[in-house]
Motif scaffolding. Sequence first.
Motif, PDB file in Angstrom:
ATOM      1  N   GLU A 118      11.675   1.225   7.649  1.00  0.00           N
ATOM      2  CA  GLU A 118      10.535   0.474   7.755  1.00  0.00           C
ATOM      3  C   GLU A 118       9.289   1.293   7.458  1.00  0.00           C
ATOM      4  OE1 GLU A 118      10.071  -3.034   8.164  1.00  0.00           O
ATOM      5  OE2 GLU A 118      12.333  -3.045   7.961  1.00  0.00           O
ATOM      6  N   VAL A 119       8.369   0.666   7.258  1.00  0.00           N
ATOM      7  CA  VAL A 119       7.135   1.480   6.884  1.00  0.00           C
ATOM      8  C   VAL A 119       6.526   1.878   8.352  1.00  0.00           C
ATOM      9  CG1 VAL A 119       4.906   1.488   5.863  1.00  0.00           C
ATOM     10  CG2 VAL A 119       6.408   0.595   4.615  1.00  0.00           C
ATOM     11  N   LYS A 120       6.289   3.110   8.691  1.00  0.00           N
ATOM     12  CA  LYS A 120       5.664   3.339   9.898  1.00  0.00           C
ATOM     13  C   LYS A 120       4.135   3.657   9.723  1.00  0.00           C
ATOM     14  CE  LYS A 120       6.270   7.111  13.260  1.00  0.00           C
ATOM     15  NZ  LYS A 120       6.765   8.475  13.596  1.00  0.00           N
ATOM     16  N   ARG A 121       3.749   4.287   8.542  1.00  0.00           N
ATOM     17  CA  ARG A 121       2.427   4.423   8.342  1.00  0.00           C
ATOM     18  C   ARG A 121       2.058   4.426   6.955  1.00  0.00           C
ATOM     19  NH1 ARG A 121      -1.475   8.375   6.925  1.00  0.00           N
ATOM     20  NH2 ARG A 121       0.153   9.761   6.683  1.00  0.00           N
ATOM     21  N   ALA A 122       1.106   3.600   6.214  1.00  0.00           N
ATOM     22  CA  ALA A 122       1.255   3.344   4.811  1.00  0.00           C
ATOM     23  C   ALA A 122       0.320   4.641   4.191  1.00  0.00           C
ATOM     24  CB  ALA A 122       0.715   2.077   4.532  1.00  0.00           C
ATOM     25  N   GLY A 123      -0.499   5.042   4.952  1.00  0.00           N
ATOM     26  CA  GLY A 123      -1.342   6.179   4.466  1.00  0.00           C
ATOM     27  C   GLY A 123      -2.575   5.276   4.162  1.00  0.00           C
ATOM     28  N   GLU A 124      -3.569   6.250   4.008  1.00  0.00           N
ATOM     29  CA  GLU A 124      -4.937   5.758   3.604  1.00  0.00           C
ATOM     30  C   GLU A 124      -4.885   5.260   2.128  1.00  0.00           C
ATOM     31  OE1 GLU A 124      -7.660   5.902   5.472  1.00  0.00           O
ATOM     32  OE2 GLU A 124      -6.349   6.710   7.128  1.00  0.00           O
ATOM     33  N   ASP A 125      -5.694   4.533   1.819  1.00  0.00           N
ATOM     34  CA  ASP A 125      -5.831   3.759   0.681  1.00  0.00           C
ATOM     35  C   ASP A 125      -6.566   4.889  -0.500  1.00  0.00           C
ATOM     36  OD1 ASP A 125      -5.855   2.258  -1.760  1.00  0.00           O
ATOM     37  OD2 ASP A 125      -7.836   1.116  -1.015  1.00  0.00           O
ATOM     38  N   LEU A 126      -5.740   5.263  -1.473  1.00  0.00           N
ATOM     39  CA  LEU A 126      -6.096   6.348  -2.595  1.00  0.00           C
ATOM     40  C   LEU A 126      -6.923   5.810  -3.482  1.00  0.00           C
ATOM     41  CD1 LEU A 126      -2.956   8.266  -2.779  1.00  0.00           C
ATOM     42  CD2 LEU A 126      -4.890   8.894  -1.303  1.00  0.00           C
ATOM     43  N   TRP A 178      -4.732  17.488   0.005  1.00  0.00           N
ATOM     44  CA  TRP A 178      -5.396  16.494   0.839  1.00  0.00           C
ATOM     45  C   TRP A 178      -5.042  15.049   0.556  1.00  0.00           C
ATOM     46  CZ3 TRP A 178      -7.687  16.121   5.464  1.00  0.00           C
ATOM     47  CH2 TRP A 178      -8.472  15.208   5.476  1.00  0.00           C
ATOM     48  N   PHE A 179      -4.902  14.682  -0.553  1.00  0.00           N
ATOM     49  CA  PHE A 179      -4.219  13.177  -0.997  1.00  0.00           C
ATOM     50  C   PHE A 179      -2.980  13.207  -0.291  1.00  0.00           C
ATOM     51  CE2 PHE A 179      -7.126  12.389  -4.673  1.00  0.00           C
ATOM     52  CZ  PHE A 179      -8.333  12.009  -3.898  1.00  0.00           C
ATOM     53  N   GLU A 180      -2.078  14.287  -0.488  1.00  0.00           N
ATOM     54  CA  GLU A 180      -0.711  14.217   0.051  1.00  0.00           C
ATOM     55  C   GLU A 180      -0.857  13.860   1.511  1.00  0.00           C
ATOM     56  OE1 GLU A 180       3.361  14.275  -0.045  1.00  0.00           O
ATOM     57  OE2 GLU A 180       2.144  14.153  -1.765  1.00  0.00           O
ATOM     58  N   ARG A 181      -1.637  14.526   2.424  1.00  0.00           N
ATOM     59  CA  ARG A 181      -1.608  14.735   3.564  1.00  0.00           C
ATOM     60  C   ARG A 181      -1.996  13.033   4.200  1.00  0.00           C
ATOM     61  NH1 ARG A 181      -2.714  19.004   7.614  1.00  0.00           N
ATOM     62  NH2 ARG A 181      -2.632  17.040   8.620  1.00  0.00           N
ATOM     63  N   ILE A 182      -3.095  12.569   3.377  1.00  0.00           N
ATOM     64  CA  ILE A 182      -3.778  11.306   4.069  1.00  0.00           C
ATOM     65  C   ILE A 182      -3.027  10.066   3.341  1.00  0.00           C
ATOM     66  CG2 ILE A 182      -5.876  12.527   4.541  1.00  0.00           C
ATOM     67  CD1 ILE A 182      -7.061  10.646   2.107  1.00  0.00           C
ATOM     68  N   GLY A 183      -2.233  10.123   2.083  1.00  0.00           N
ATOM     69  CA  GLY A 183      -1.790   9.191   1.495  1.00  0.00           C
ATOM     70  C   GLY A 183      -0.278   8.707   1.189  1.00  0.00           C
ATOM     71  N   ARG A 184       0.270  10.187   1.778  1.00  0.00           N
ATOM     72  CA  ARG A 184       1.900   9.848   1.816  1.00  0.00           C
ATOM     73  C   ARG A 184       2.449   8.860   2.923  1.00  0.00           C
ATOM     74  NH1 ARG A 184       5.374  10.152  -2.246  1.00  0.00           N
ATOM     75  NH2 ARG A 184       4.228  12.178  -2.861  1.00  0.00           N
ATOM     76  N   LEU A 214       0.874  -1.256  -0.157  1.00  0.00           N
ATOM     77  CA  LEU A 214      -0.075   0.009  -0.066  1.00  0.00           C
ATOM     78  C   LEU A 214       0.660   1.228   0.060  1.00  0.00           C
ATOM     79  CD1 LEU A 214      -2.887   1.140   0.156  1.00  0.00           C
ATOM     80  CD2 LEU A 214      -2.720   0.857   2.846  1.00  0.00           C
ATOM     81  N   ALA A 215       2.036   1.221   0.663  1.00  0.00           N
ATOM     82  CA  ALA A 215       2.685   2.422   0.720  1.00  0.00           C
ATOM     83  C   ALA A 215       3.400   2.681  -0.560  1.00  0.00           C
ATOM     84  CB  ALA A 215       3.902   2.080   1.909  1.00  0.00           C
TER      85      ALA A 215
END
Length: 177
Positions: free
Chosen positions: A73-81, A59-65, A9-10
């Motif tokens: 390591e992936v800390k947070r993958a972001g929301e599914d775009l 907004w996509f940058e904020r929630i999806g990055r 996802l990331a």
Amino acid sequence: MAQKSLKTLAARNARTLNRTHLISLAIHLTYLLTRTFLFPRKPLPYALCSFPALGIEYWFERIGRPTHTESGEVKRAGEDLEAKGLTEWMWDVLYWTWGVVVLVVVLGDWCWWGWGVVPVYSAFAAWRTYSGVRGGMGGLMGAGGEGGGSGGGQQQQSKRQAKMEKRGGQPQQKVVR
């Protein structure tokens, strides 16, 4: 296995956001260069129509990055775009805005009127959703006696229920498990 899906996802979100920013930069830069050097264009319609799309992109940058730790390591993958619903509608607005900006570059300022399709479509989609919810609750409203059911407050029977009563038997209730 959960870490693999987060990594996937990331990576997908990062690719999508990078591609989106590059396309947006190319389209808006083309418009600004065309406006500056070839044809004078009105700046107000450009600002009014482009700022919502740029806001959506932000907004996509904020929630999806995705964010990563220092070790990579992936800390947070972001929301599914690629999510359905509001995210899908926001992508539609973004793509439509890009199309209108390209048409303005090619055909002229009168193409800004094409952006008016977005609020019209949004109103249509909202009405369709409202009508579907209202239609789905029609049986509930009639059963409570508040929704204007026909027959003086009596419930309307289905054909199956009417046949069972005509034969003299009660229909069996379904057991929900």
